[in-house]
Write a protein that holds these residues in place. Structure first.
Motif, PDB file in Angstrom:
ATOM      1  N   SER A 160       0.854  -1.181   0.000  1.00  0.00           N
ATOM      2  CA  SER A 160       0.000   0.000   0.000  1.00  0.00           C
ATOM      3  C   SER A 160       0.892   1.233   0.000  1.00  0.00           C
ATOM      4  O   SER A 160       1.736   1.399   0.877  1.00  0.00           O
ATOM      5  CB  SER A 160      -0.893  -0.001   1.248  1.00  0.00           C
ATOM      6  N   ALA A 162      -0.116   4.224   0.525  1.00  0.00           N
ATOM      7  CA  ALA A 162      -0.539   5.079   1.636  1.00  0.00           C
ATOM      8  C   ALA A 162       0.207   4.715   2.914  1.00  0.00           C
ATOM      9  O   ALA A 162       0.566   5.584   3.707  1.00  0.00           O
ATOM     10  CB  ALA A 162      -2.043   4.943   1.853  1.00  0.00           C
ATOM     11  N   MET A 163       0.445   3.418   3.121  1.00  0.00           N
ATOM     12  CA  MET A 163       1.167   3.019   4.324  1.00  0.00           C
ATOM     13  C   MET A 163       2.590   3.555   4.272  1.00  0.00           C
ATOM     14  O   MET A 163       3.143   3.986   5.276  1.00  0.00           O
ATOM     15  CB  MET A 163       1.198   1.488   4.457  1.00  0.00           C
ATOM     16  N   TYR A 211       4.265  -4.575   4.937  1.00  0.00           N
ATOM     17  CA  TYR A 211       2.807  -4.553   4.980  1.00  0.00           C
ATOM     18  C   TYR A 211       2.341  -5.382   3.788  1.00  0.00           C
ATOM     19  O   TYR A 211       2.622  -5.051   2.642  1.00  0.00           O
ATOM     20  CB  TYR A 211       2.264  -3.127   4.888  1.00  0.00           C
ATOM     21  N   GLU A 213      -0.795  -7.484   1.835  1.00  0.00           N
ATOM     22  CA  GLU A 213      -2.228  -7.802   1.703  1.00  0.00           C
ATOM     23  C   GLU A 213      -2.414  -9.188   1.100  1.00  0.00           C
ATOM     24  O   GLU A 213      -3.388  -9.864   1.401  1.00  0.00           O
ATOM     25  CB  GLU A 213      -2.928  -6.722   0.872  1.00  0.00           C
ATOM     26  N   LEU A 237       2.982  -7.071   8.847  1.00  0.00           N
ATOM     27  CA  LEU A 237       1.622  -6.704   9.219  1.00  0.00           C
ATOM     28  C   LEU A 237       0.744  -7.140   8.061  1.00  0.00           C
ATOM     29  O   LEU A 237       0.969  -6.741   6.924  1.00  0.00           O
ATOM     30  CB  LEU A 237       1.526  -5.190   9.421  1.00  0.00           C
ATOM     31  N   LYS A 238      -0.228  -8.004   8.346  1.00  0.00           N
ATOM     32  CA  LYS A 238      -1.081  -8.538   7.294  1.00  0.00           C
ATOM     33  C   LYS A 238      -2.383  -7.757   7.264  1.00  0.00           C
ATOM     34  O   LYS A 238      -3.096  -7.699   8.277  1.00  0.00           O
ATOM     35  CB  LYS A 238      -1.354 -10.019   7.594  1.00  0.00           C
ATOM     36  N   GLY A 239      -2.693  -7.149   6.134  1.00  0.00           N
ATOM     37  CA  GLY A 239      -3.963  -6.461   5.960  1.00  0.00           C
ATOM     38  C   GLY A 239      -5.018  -7.440   5.471  1.00  0.00           C
ATOM     39  O   GLY A 239      -4.748  -8.261   4.597  1.00  0.00           O
ATOM     40  N   GLY A 240      -6.226  -7.373   6.039  1.00  0.00           N
ATOM     41  CA  GLY A 240      -7.298  -8.267   5.594  1.00  0.00           C
ATOM     42  C   GLY A 240      -7.326  -9.548   6.382  1.00  0.00           C
ATOM     43  O   GLY A 240      -7.472 -10.627   5.822  1.00  0.00           O
ATOM     44  N   THR A 277      -0.374  -4.298  14.863  1.00  0.00           N
ATOM     45  CA  THR A 277      -0.556  -2.913  14.435  1.00  0.00           C
ATOM     46  C   THR A 277       0.770  -2.387  13.873  1.00  0.00           C
ATOM     47  O   THR A 277       1.824  -2.979  14.090  1.00  0.00           O
ATOM     48  CB  THR A 277      -0.940  -2.001  15.619  1.00  0.00           C
ATOM     49  N   MET A 278       0.675  -1.243  13.172  1.00  0.00           N
ATOM     50  CA  MET A 278       1.888  -0.617  12.642  1.00  0.00           C
ATOM     51  C   MET A 278       2.860  -0.304  13.774  1.00  0.00           C
ATOM     52  O   MET A 278       4.055  -0.539  13.674  1.00  0.00           O
ATOM     53  CB  MET A 278       1.516   0.698  11.943  1.00  0.00           C
TER      54      MET A 278
END
Lengths: 693, 693
Positions: A160, A162-163, A211, A213, A237-240, A277-278
Motif C-alpha cells: 500500500s 498510503a502506508m 505490509y 495484503e 503486518l497482514k492487511g485483511g 498494528t503498525m
C-alpha cells in the motif's frame, strides 16, 4: 538484480515538472533535497531546466550514466514510454502513474500492455500505481512524498502506497530509522517476494518489515521468507485478517486471498513474525535490530515508581513472559546499595529519590544475574535529574552485557534529549511501559523459532502410494486412513454368536455389541446396543438378549456388530485442509461436536516434522489436556504426533484430497493408541462447483 | 466538601524553599507560573520572600484568606505541622512528604499519628506521599511537577504519583485536555471513592478517568462508581491484574487486593469501563467527552487509501464492531459524486486524488445514512492539500450530525495543525487507524450499559430462610439447593424391585439402575450399572441381572439406586464465590471436568436481575451453546436464568457460604428443566485457616 532501484548511477524522471504541485516536481525535488549523489535527468518536452537540472525532451536523449527511470506520465502513454526506456538500455523503471488494474477493465488492459513491453525488453518494473523507493544509505529518494526518514537498519516493503507515505511522515522523530523503503503498487513486475529477496541481500537492512495484503505465489513466498528470516528478523503486518477486511483486500488488490489462518501458518513456518498494528511492527523491528535476543522469558523490571512497573508486569504476564526471581546474591547486593525502603524483589524499585548512579549500580547487578534474560528500565518523570543522564547510563551499562534492555523513560515533553541518546545507543524506548511486553515476547519468539529444528520429515515407508491414490479417488476414506497407518476402532459385522466371541477375544475387552437389522432403525429403542461387555460370556448373553428384544419388536437380528469399546480417552480433531495460496495445512484441536464453538483448533503448514507436530499440539488447550489433566491420565500423545505427520504426508502424496477431517480421533491413555472414530473428506475436483454457488 | 483542594482561596506552602532543586520551591513556582489567582503564602522559617511572595515563619501567622495547606516537611514533623494547620482553621491539607506507611513500620506509626490529628481537628488530608492536585479551570496547580496540562474535560485520579507525573508530561501536545488531576498517595485521609464523588460533582469534568490499584471499601466504591457512571463516562485502568502484578500491588500499597475477576465484575456492574493501557484510557476518555454515543455497532469508514482502511476494518471486526451496509440511495449518490474508480461500498475510498471538498460531500452523505451509527475518517498523507483543511471540513460536517466521528489523519510531522483544529472541534484523532476500533467499541459498550435495566431483583418468596440457614451451617448442600428451588436429578435408593419400578414410574423414563452394595466398590466391574431403562419390565430385568452378577462376584445386592437418566442436555457450571472486597459473585460457564482448561467461565456481581443473568450467560461460549448449537436443540435457558438469580439470592441470604459450585448443572432441552448433578460448598469460617497456611 534490483540494485539500481536503490543504488542507481543516474535517474531519468519522465514526466518531471516545474509545477511544485505536481508529483513530477516532487520526485526531482526529493532526489536533490535528500542528497542523491548520482545523475538527475528530468525529462520534459517543454522545460529546459527544473530545480537547476537540465531537461531532456525524450528519454532517448538522456546521456550516460542512467540505469533507472521514474515514470509519472498518463497511464495511456506508459507502455510506449517504457519501450523508450528499454531502447535507451534502462532496465529498471518505477511506474508511479495510476490508472491501471486498480481502476477496472481498461486499466487492466493497459497493465497487460505494460507487462508485455517489460517482458520483451527485459525491464524490471516497480509499480504501476506506486510511490517509489528510498535507500537512506545511498542516499536516494525516488518518491514525491515530503520528508526523508532517518537512516537506520529497518527495511520496509509495502503493498500500500498510503502506508509508505504515512510511515515516512510518522517515522520522523519517532526514533525509528530505515535502510530501505519501497512501495510495490500493483506489482505488474517486481513482487513482494522478489523485494524480500532484495532486502535480505542488503547489508544495511538488519530487519525486514512488510505490509502485506496478499502474496503472489505461496510456495515462492514461503521459500524466500524463510531464507530471509533465517538471516535476519522479518516482521509483517497482514492487511485483511478479518472477514470484512479480507473482502476489502480482494476489492483493493484483486489478489488471491488465501485464508487468514493459512497466512498465520505460513508466517509461523517461515519465521515471519506477525504484528498486530503498525506501531507494534516498528516497536518489534527496532528492538530486534538493536538488541541481542534474550535467552528466555525471564524479565527483570527496574523502576523508580510502583505504578508504571505494575502496568509493565501485568502486560508482561499477559504476553506469556515471566518475572525473573533474582538470586539471593543479587538481592543482598541490592539491599546493601539501594535506599532502605527500596524494593529489592523484582520489580526492583529504587524509589523516586534515586538517580542515574543508583540506576547504574542496580542495572549492572541485574544484568549480571543469571536468572535474568532481559531487563526493562522504567523512569517515571521527576524533576531533579536530567532524563538524558539516565539514558546515557542505561545505554552504557546495557552495552557491556549481552542481554536485551528496553527502556521506558516516560513522558513526552521533557524527555526528547533522553530519547535521542537512547536511540543513538540503540536502546529502544517506549513512552508507556505496557508496550515492552509485546516487544520482549516477539524477541523470545524469534529466538525459539531460530532454535526449532525445521528440516523436512523423512517419508513414511509403510505406505503403498498406488493403492492410496486409488482409495482417495474412490473417496474410500476409512480404508485410506488404514493405508496411512491411522487406526480405526476395531469392529466387524458377524453373523453368529460364536464368531462374535472369537472376534471380541481377538480385539480385547471391553466391547460393544450392536444389533444389525434391516427392519429396525433405532437400535436403542429395542435395547439393541449392549455396552461394556467384559468377556465371552457377556457377549453371548448380550447376543441372546438382543436377539430376543428384536424378535419381540417384530424384527430379526440379521447380524451383530462387535466394536472395541473406547473408554477413558480424549476426543480430538485432526485433519488436513488445502489453502489456495499455501497448500495443505494440518489441523489439530479439541474435537467432538463443539469444534466451531470452542474454536480450539490450531493449524500448521504441511509438511510437519516431529517438533512442528508437537508445537501444533501444544498450541491448543486440547494439547494441554493430552499431557494429563486433573483426573485424566496422560493420553497417547505419541500416537497423535505420529498421525499428524502421517496426515501431512497424505496431504503431500494426494493433492486431489482437498480436505480430510477425523473427528473425533479418540486418543486412549499413553501407550494404548488412538482411533479415528469418524472421518469425512472432499476431493479437490468438487470444490470449484461449490465455490461457484 | 473537597472543594478547597481544587478551588482554594489561599494556599499555605509549608516547607516552601528558595532552592530551585527542592520540591518546596516547585510548588510555589507552579502556583505562580500556572496563574493561580488566590493568595500564596510560603511558610519558611528563614526566608523572607520566595519568588516574590512574602514568607511566614509559621502557618499560624498566615493571614486570611487561607483554606488549603501543602506540606513538604520531613515526615517526623508532619503530625505537629498538621496540628498547626488545624489550629489555624485550615481544614484541607495535601501532604506531599513521603516516609510513611510505604517505608515500613515506623512510617506506619507516623501515618497513624497523622490520621489521629486529622480526625481530631477534622482536617481533610490528601496523601501523604502524593503529588497534589491540579484544576485547570480554577486554575490551580499544587504539584511540583513541571508542566500544566491543557484545560479540558477529563478528570484523572491516580493511586500512583508516578502515573500522574507521566500523564502531565505526556499530555502536553497529545491533544488530551484535563479538568482535574489528583494524586492520592497513601490515602490516609481522602480515598479514591471520595475523590470519584468530587469528580462526579465537578461541572467541568465530563469524563472520569482513574488509575486504580485497589479500593478502600468495595461496597462504597460500587455505589459511588455507579452513581458517577450514570452521570458521566468513567474509564479506569486497573494495576495488578495478573498474578505477578497483583503481588506487586500488594507490596506497593498493602491494600486489600480483591481478585482481578471481582474487579472486572465490579467495574462491569457499576459501569466503569476498564481500559487495557494508559493510551487506551485516554483515547476512550477523549472520544467519550467529545462525541455523542453511537446508536449501535455499524461503522462506516471513509478513506483516501485502501491499506489503512483495511487495517481499520480488521481492527473493528476483531473488536466486535460491524461494517455498515449503506443504503442503495447513499451508494447511488456517492457513485454520482465520487471519482469513477472510487469504491462506493464501505469502506468508501475517495482515492488519493480527492480533497476536502469530496470528503465533505461523502462524509455528509454517510452520516445521513440510517444504516450508519458512527464514521471513521482516514486520510493517508498526501502532498496536494493541507491536512488542516480536511480537519476543518471533518469538524464542521461532524458537528451538524449527532453521530460520533473519529478521525485518523495519519502521520506526525505534517499534521500538527490539522490535529489542533480537530481537537478544537472535539473530533478525536488517532495517528494509526487501528486505534479507532477500541474507541468505538468502548462507546458502544457505554451505550449498552446505560440502557441495561439495573434494578435490584425481587426476592424469591418460596424460600424458608430459617431452614436455609440451618442447612448451610450443616453444609447440607444438596438439601440447601432444594430449599432454593434448584432441582437435583430425581433419584432414590430402594430396597425392592417393586419399589424401584413404582419410583421409576413416578419420575419418568428412561432411568438408570445402580447396584448398592457395601461389599463391592467398582460397580461397573460386576455389571452393576444398567443404563437407559425404558419401562417397568426393563427395570425388573435389570434388577434381576444386577442381583445375579453381584451374587456371582460373591457380593450381595443391598439395594438399588434408581436415577432419572439425563440425556440430550448440556453440562454447565454455575456457582457463587465471595470476594474480599466486592462480596459475592455469581459464575456461569462451560461445565464438566475441563472447566479450568477451557476457561469459559464468566462472573457477575450479586445480586443479579434477569437482564444481568442473561448478560452473564451470553458472555460465554456455553451461553451460545444454550441457544442451540448444530444438532443440539435449544436448552432450557430459562431454567438457568432462574437458577442464577436464585443463587444470587442464596449468596445474599447466607453470608457464611463462601463458595458454592454446581458442576455439572445438567440443562435439558427447552422446557424440561435443569438438574444439579454435583455440588460442593465451603463455609467462610474455614477460609481464614486455609489462608493462614
Amino acid at each position: 538484480m534490483l540494485d539500481p532501484f536503490f543504488k542507481p548511477k543516474g535517474v531519468a524522471i519522465i514526466g518531471a515538472s516545474r509545477n511544485p504541485h505536481k508529483l513530477g516536481y516532487g520526485v526531482v525535488r526529493n532526489l536533490k533535497e535528500y542528497h542523491y549523489q548520482g545523475e538527475i535527468y528530468p525529462v520534459n518536452r517543454s522545460a529546459t531546466e527544473i530545480l537547476g537540472e537540465s531537461c531532456y525532451s525524450r528519454v532517448g536523449e538522456v546521456p550516460d550514466p542512467v540505469d533507472l527511470a521514474v515514470l509519472i506520465v498518463p497511464a495511456t502513454v506508459v507502455p510506449e514510454t517504457l519501450r523508450d526506456c528499454g531502447e535507451r538500455s534502462i532496465k529498471h523503471a518505477i511506474v508511479v502513474s495510476g490508472g491501471f488494474s486498480e481502476t477496472g477493465e481498461e486499466g487492466e488492459k493497459l497493465e497487460k500492455e505494460l507487462q508485455a513491453v517489460a517482458d520483451e525488453l527485459d525491464i524490471h518494473v516497480i509499480g504501476p500505481n506506486c510511490i517509489g523507493t528510498i535507500d537512506t544509505h545511498t542516499p536516494v529518494n525516488t518518491t514525491f512524498v515530503t520528508g526523508m526518514p532517518e537512516s537506520g537498519e529497518i527495511g520496509f516493503c509495502s503493498q500500500s502506497g498510503a502506508m509508505v507515505a504515512s510511515v515516512i511522515d510518522w517515522a520522523r522523530g519517532a526514533g525509528v530509522g530505515f535502510s530501505r523503503i519501497v512501495s510495490l503498487g500493483n506489482q505488474a513486475g517486481v513482487n513482494e517476494t522478489q523485494m524480500i529477496e532484495a532486502l535480505r541481500e542488503d547489508r544495511q537492512t538488519k530487519v525486514i518489515t512488510a505490509y502485506i495484503e496478499g502474496v503472489s505465489n505461496g510456495e515462492k513466498f514461503l521459500e524466500s521468507a524463510k531464507k530471509a528470516a533465517l538471516e535476519k528478523p522479518f516482521v509483517a503486518l497482514k492487511g485483511g485478517r478479518g472477514e470484512s477486511g479480507a473482502k476489502a483486500v480482494a476489492s483493493h488488490t484483486g489478489a488471491l486471498a488465501g485464508s487468514a489462518e493459512a497466512y498465520e501458518s505460513a508466517f509461523e513456518r517461515s519465521g515471519v513474525q506477525q504484528a498486530d498494528t503498525m506501531e507494534e511492527m516498528f516497536d518489534w523491528a527496532r528492538a530486534l535490530a538493536w538488541q541481542p535476543l534474550p535467552k528466555g522469558k525471564r524479565v527483570a523490571v527496574l523502576t523508580n515508581a510502583g505504578g508504571p512497573a505494575i502496568l509493565a508486569v501485568d502486560a508482561l504476564e499477559s504476553a506469556g513472559m515471566e518475572l525473573a526471581d533474582l538470586t539471593e546474591e543479587t538481592r543482598d547486593y541490592l539491599q546493601s546499595r539501594l535506599p532502605k525502603a527500596a524494593s529489592i524483589k523484582n520489580p526492583v524499585d529504587v524509589l523516586a529519590g534515586s538517580g542515574p548512579g543508583t540506576y547504574a549500580v542496580a542495572l549492572d547487578a541485574i544484568l549480571t544475574d543469571e536468572t535474568v534474560d532481559s531487563v526493562v528500565v522504567i523512569q517515571a518523570p521527576q524533576d531533579w535529574f536530567l532524563p538524558a543522564s539516565l539514558a546515557e547510563v542505561v545505554g552504557e551499562v546495557a552495552s557491556t552485557h549481552d542481554k536485551p534492555v528496553i527502556a521506558s523513560i516516560m513522558g513526552k515533553a521533557s524527555v526528547e534529549e533522553a530519547l535521542n541518546i537512547l536511540h543513538k545507543r540503540k536502546v529502544p524506548n517506549v513512552s508507556f511501559p505496557e508496550r515492552v511486553a509485546s516487544v520482549l515476547a516477539a524477541m523470545v519468539k524469534r529466538k525459539e523459532w531460530l532454535e526449532m529444528p525445521n528440516g523436512t520429515p523423512d517419508p513414511f515407508e509403510d505406505i503403498n502410494t498406488e493403492s492410496a491414490q486409488a482409495l482417495a479417488n474412490q473417496q474410500q476414506w476409512q480404508q485410506l486412513l488404514t493405508e496411512y497407518g491411522i487406526a480405526l476402532p476395531p469392529q466387524k459385522q458377524l453373523s453368529s454368536k460364536n464368531e462374535a466371541i472369537t472376534f471380541a477375544d481377538s480385539i480385547g475387552y471391553p466391547v460393544v455389541l450392536k444389533l444389525v437389522s434391516d427392519s429396525i432403525s433405532h437400535k436403542t429403542e429395542v435395547n439393541g446396543v449392549k455396552l461394556n461387555l467384559h468377556n465371552g460370556r457377556e457377549v453371548e448373553e448380550a447376543w441372546n438378549e438382543i436377539a430376543r428384544s428384536a424378535k419381540e419388536a417384530g424384527a430379526t437380528m440379521d447380524a451383530g456388530m462387535v466394536q472395541k469399546m473406547l473408554t477413558g480417552g480424549q476426543e480430538v480433531i485432526v485433519g488436513i485442509k488445502r489453502d489456495q495460496q499455501f497448500g495443505a495445512q494440518v489441523l489439530f484441536g479439541t474435537g467432538g461436536t463443539d469444534v466451531e464453538l470452542l474454536k480450539d483448533v490450531a493449524s500448521a503448514l504441511a509438511p510437519l516434522n516431529r517438533q512442528q507436530a508437537e508445537q501444533l499440539i501444544d498450541a491448543t488447550r486440547a494439547g494441554t489436556k493430552l499431557r494429563g489433566w486433573r483426573n485424566q491420565p496422560p493420553a497417547d500423545r505419541e500416537a497423535v504426533i505420529d498421525y499428524l505427520m502421517r496426515l501431512s504426508q497424505l496431504a503431500k502424496d494426494l493433492p486431489q484430497v482437498d480436505e480430510l477431517e477425523i473427528n473425533p480421533l479418540y486418543v486412549l491413555p499413553k501407550g494404548q493408541g488412538a482411533y479415528a472414530v469418524d472421518v469425512r473428506g472432499f476431493l479437490a475436483e468438487s470444490m470449484p462447483e461449490e465455490l461457484s454457488v
